[in-house]
Each structure stands twice: as C-alpha cells, then as structure tokens.
Enzyme design. Structure first.
Site, short mmCIF file in Angstrom:
data_model
loop_
_atom_site.label_atom_id
_atom_site.label_comp_id
_atom_site.label_asym_id
_atom_site.label_seq_id
_atom_site.Cartn_x
_atom_site.Cartn_y
_atom_site.Cartn_z
CB SER A 1 -0.87 -0.02 1.26
OG SER A 1 -1.37 1.26 1.53
CE1 TYR B 1 -4.02 -2.06 4.86
CE2 TYR B 1 -3.47 0.22 4.31
CZ TYR B 1 -3.83 -1.06 3.91
OH TYR B 1 -3.97 -1.35 2.58
N1 LIG Z 1 -8.48 -0.14 -2.38
C1 LIG Z 1 -7.39 0.60 -2.16
O1 LIG Z 1 -7.37 1.81 -2.42
C2 LIG Z 1 -6.12 -0.04 -1.65
C3 LIG Z 1 -4.99 0.78 -1.46
C4 LIG Z 1 -3.82 0.21 -0.98
C5 LIG Z 1 -3.75 -1.14 -0.73
N2 LIG Z 1 -4.87 -1.92 -0.91
C6 LIG Z 1 -4.75 -3.36 -0.62
O2 LIG Z 1 -5.26 -4.08 -1.73
C7 LIG Z 1 -5.89 -5.29 -1.30
C8 LIG Z 1 -7.31 -5.34 -1.80
O3 LIG Z 1 -8.02 -4.22 -1.27
P1 LIG Z 1 -9.56 -3.97 -1.55
O4 LIG Z 1 -9.75 -2.51 -1.67
O5 LIG Z 1 -10.05 -4.87 -2.60
O6 LIG Z 1 -10.14 -4.41 -0.12
P2 LIG Z 1 -11.44 -5.28 0.24
O7 LIG Z 1 -11.62 -5.14 1.71
O8 LIG Z 1 -12.57 -4.91 -0.64
O9 LIG Z 1 -10.97 -6.75 -0.13
C9 LIG Z 1 -10.24 -7.57 0.74
C10 LIG Z 1 -10.99 -8.90 0.88
O10 LIG Z 1 -10.21 -9.76 1.69
C11 LIG Z 1 -11.06 -10.49 2.53
N3 LIG Z 1 -10.29 -10.87 3.72
C12 LIG Z 1 -9.82 -10.03 4.69
N4 LIG Z 1 -9.16 -10.73 5.62
C13 LIG Z 1 -9.21 -12.03 5.24
C14 LIG Z 1 -8.72 -13.23 5.79
N5 LIG Z 1 -8.07 -13.23 6.95
N6 LIG Z 1 -8.95 -14.39 5.14
C15 LIG Z 1 -9.61 -14.41 3.96
N7 LIG Z 1 -10.12 -13.30 3.39
C16 LIG Z 1 -9.92 -12.13 4.03
C17 LIG Z 1 -12.20 -9.55 2.85
O11 LIG Z 1 -13.40 -10.26 3.17
C18 LIG Z 1 -12.35 -8.75 1.57
O12 LIG Z 1 -13.38 -9.25 0.74
C19 LIG Z 1 -5.74 -5.29 0.22
O13 LIG Z 1 -4.59 -6.02 0.56
C20 LIG Z 1 -5.55 -3.84 0.57
O14 LIG Z 1 -4.86 -3.68 1.78
C21 LIG Z 1 -6.04 -1.40 -1.36
#
Ligand SMILES: NC(=O)c1ccc[n+]([C@@H]2O[C@H](COP(=O)([O-])OP(=O)(O)OC[C@H]3O[C@@H](n4cnc5c(N)ncnc54)[C@H](O)[C@@H]3O)[C@@H](O)[C@H]2O)c1
Length: 339
Positions: A142, A167
């Site tokens: 991230s 985080y």
């Molecule tokens: N969306 C953004 O702007 C952004 C920015 C930086 C980093 N990220 C990273 O990208 C990735 C995807 O983000 P996103 O926006 O799709 O988030 P999101 O929360 O929509 O998707 C993450 C999914 O992981 C599942 N999950 C969480 N913990 C879990 C576990 N222990 N076991 C199994 N499943 C689990 C959740 O149910 C969720 O559906 C994440 O790692 C997030 O930290 C996202």
C-alpha cells in the site's frame, strides 16, 4: 494458468478475477467474507462471477461457477489446517494475494484484526507458496507505507521505515516477509503498492463511496485536514490492468538474474486535490455537498503521489483514466446498484 486470487469477494480481487477469467485463465477465488463492510456487496460481486450467496456462504466448500473456470472457496487466511489442503489439491501456478484487513482508520481501534489477517494470514500464504512450488507470488502492499514522506512523487527507493498506522506497518512487514522468502526459498515475489483505488463496486469505507452516499442522502460529508489533502486516485481498470500484466508475464528472466524480489508502485502518477475530487462528485450528482471541515485524522497522510516509472519500464504500464471519466463511472454504477 491456474491462479489463486485471495480477497476475491473484495473490490480489487473481484475485478482481478473477472479480467483473468476473460483472458482464459482458471481462477480459484478465496475470501472469508468478513463483515468489515456490507457483506451483501461482497456476495453481489461473487454473484457477478457466477457464485450464489448460498453457495459462497458455506465454509471450506469449493463452489463452481457456470462457466466452470471460476471456483470460489470461503476460507480464512489464518486457517492453518485448510489452506495447505487447498494448495495441495488445486496445484496453483500463480498466487495473487489481495485478501487483507484494509483501512487506515479502522486499524487504530482494531489492531488485532490486522495482525491476524495481514501478518498471520500472510505468513500462511507464504508457507503454502514455499511448500507447493508456486511460480510467482504477487501481493498487495500500500501507498500508506510512505507515511509522512515529503519527497514527491513517492519512489520505491524512498525510505519507508516510519509507518504512521498499524495498517501501514503490516503492509511494510509483508514486503519484508516476502523479501525473506524470496531470498531463502527463491520464490519470485512481486509486491504492489496500490495508491487509492476507486471505481464501480468500490469499498464503502473509502472517500468516493462515503461522499457519494452522504451527498445523495443530504447528509454532510467529513472533509479532513480542512480539505488540504491530495491523493493519487487510481481507477480500478488501470490497477487491474497492471496486476494482470504482472501475473501473465513469466518471471523467468528474473530467475535467471536472481532477482526474485520485486516491488512496484501502482498508481495514476498524478496527485488530485481532495476538493477537486469532491467537485467532480458534485457535478455528477448535480448536488452541492454540505462540508464539515475537520482536523487531520490520526494515521492519515496529507499527500500521495506514485512514481510508476519502473512499472512503465518493465510492464509497459499506462494508466489512462481521468478523474472525470472515473468518477462518472462510479456514480453511474452507484445510482444503478442502489436504485
Ligand atoms: N483499495 C485501495 O485503495 C487499496 C490501497 C492500498 C492497498 N490496498 C490493498 O489491496 C488489497 C485489496 O483491497 P480492496 O480494496 O479490494 O479491499 P477489500 O476489503 O474490498 O478486499 C479484501 C478482501 O479480503 C477479505 N479478507 C480479509 N481478511 C481475510 C482473511 N483473513 N482471510 C480471507 N479473506 C480475508 C475480505 O473479506 C475482503 O473481501 C488489500 O490487501 C488492501 O490492503 C487497497
């Protein structure tokens, strides 16, 4: 190729699965469908991928979509019994780990969840990659790892030793853990530092969604740091195009040059003022927001801006969605999905 996409019911995982399937790959999606935000949105995304809510809700039961190319399984990354069995049975070529507990602000009140999903869960996935000769491990980091970094745009060469939220600390830890596994076990790993991703099917805890929802309901929006913030907002299609390019390109040249560990920024390479972003939402909704100007939130950063030169050089990455087009797509989806 057979790809495991973790977090497949989440925002980025859902899109990544969809694009991989459209390109003829076999995808196994994994998610624990936790209730950090509206689970119905997660079930709706899975429905788009051909999996019903009743099927998806069962723990540790593989369900097949009609097309047969997509399989979904509800498992916790922390599950040290079932995760290795899944890897053994399914024999993945590539693993794309997008499951995580996301959100900067939530990590201040709920630190344990971050340790469980992002550290224990991440280690379990790494161990499974190690024990099953996975060809390439791609994972989400991230932009939050940059903390209060003043130098812009943010480069992967910048120092990221000073995270300001748990985080961010877990994401930085993921990079360190991946480095260790690349070094010790020669697993090609690629970390992607995502920069504020937005678009249709986006997360309800993020600004785009929160602002739109509040404006539609005539409620005030919370504008932190009195609006003096900038973000490298990146449209979901641009992000996923980059992720899929990385998944599809064999890391064989990296193996030859012993470059097992790689890290990239993936963003739009542009910083947009928060107030300009809000203006775009207002234009699309035809309504002016009532703005509650607030102090800076603990854990938040003032500005993000991705230097994506490395990704352009290695993968011909070219984000091209303007804020104008991206915000319009989100608002069109929001109106349609929520009637
Ligand atoms: N969306 C953004 O702007 C952004 C920015 C930086 C980093 N990220 C990273 O990208 C990735 C995807 O983000 P996103 O926006 O799709 O988030 P999101 O929360 O929509 O998707 C993450 C999914 O992981 C599942 N999950 C969480 N913990 C879990 C576990 N222990 N076991 C199994 N499943 C689990 C959740 O149910 C969720 O559906 C994440 O790692 C997030 O930290 C996202």
């Amino acid at each position: 190729m057979k790809v495991l996409v973790t977090g497949a019911a989440g925002f980025i995982g859902f899109y990544t699965s969809k694009v991989l399937l459209s390109k003829g790959h076999q995808v196994v999606g994994l998610d624990n469908i936790n209730d950090y935000y509206d689970v119905n949105l997660k079930y709706s995304r899975l429905k788009e991928l051909g999996i019903s809510k009743t099927e998806a809700a069962e723990y540790n039961t593989l369900c097949q979509s009609h097309s047969e190319d997509f399989t979904f399984v509800r498992i916790n990354l922390e599950d040290r019994e079932e995760l290795p069995k899944l890897f053994k049975n399914e024999k993945f070529d590539i693993v794309c780990n997008l499951a995580a507990q996301a959100g900067v602000r939530y990590s201040i009140e709920n630190p344990e969840t971050y340790v469980d999903s992002n550290l224990v869960g991440f280690l379990n996935i790494l161990e499974c990659c190690r024990n099953n000769a996975i060809k390439h491990f791609v994972y989400a980091s991230s932009s939050s790892v940059y903390g209060m970094n003043k130098k812009i745009p943010f480069s992967t060469d910048d120092n990221v030793d000073y995270p300001i939220s748990l985080y961010a600390a877990t994401k930085k830890s993921n990079e360190l853990m991946a480095h260790t596994y690349s070094h010790l076990f020669k697993i090609p790993t690629t970390g992607l530092r995502f920069f504020t991703v937005y678009g249709p099917w986006g997360r309800p805890d993020m600004a785009m969604f929160l602002f739109t929802d509040a404006i539609v309901k005539d409620k005030p929006i919370k504008v932190f740091n009195h609006g003096k913030m900038e973000r490298d907002f990146t449209y979901i299609d641009d992000i996923v195009e980059g992720v899929v390019r990385i998944i599809e390109k064999s890391p064989s040249n990296r193996i030859e040059s012993q470059e097992y560990y790689k890290l990239y920024n993936i963003g739009n390479n542009n910083s947009v003022k928060l107030l300009d972003f809000i203006k775009e939402i207002e234009i699309n909704l035809g309504k002016v927001a009532t703005k509650d100007m607030m102090e800076m939130q603990p854990g938040d950063v003032v500005r993000t801006w991705a230097d994506v030169d490395e990704l352009i050089k290695d993968y011909d990455y070219s984000p091209n969605t303007s804020i104008k087009d991206g915000v319009k797509s989100f608002i069109d989806w929001f109106k349609d999905y929520y009637n």
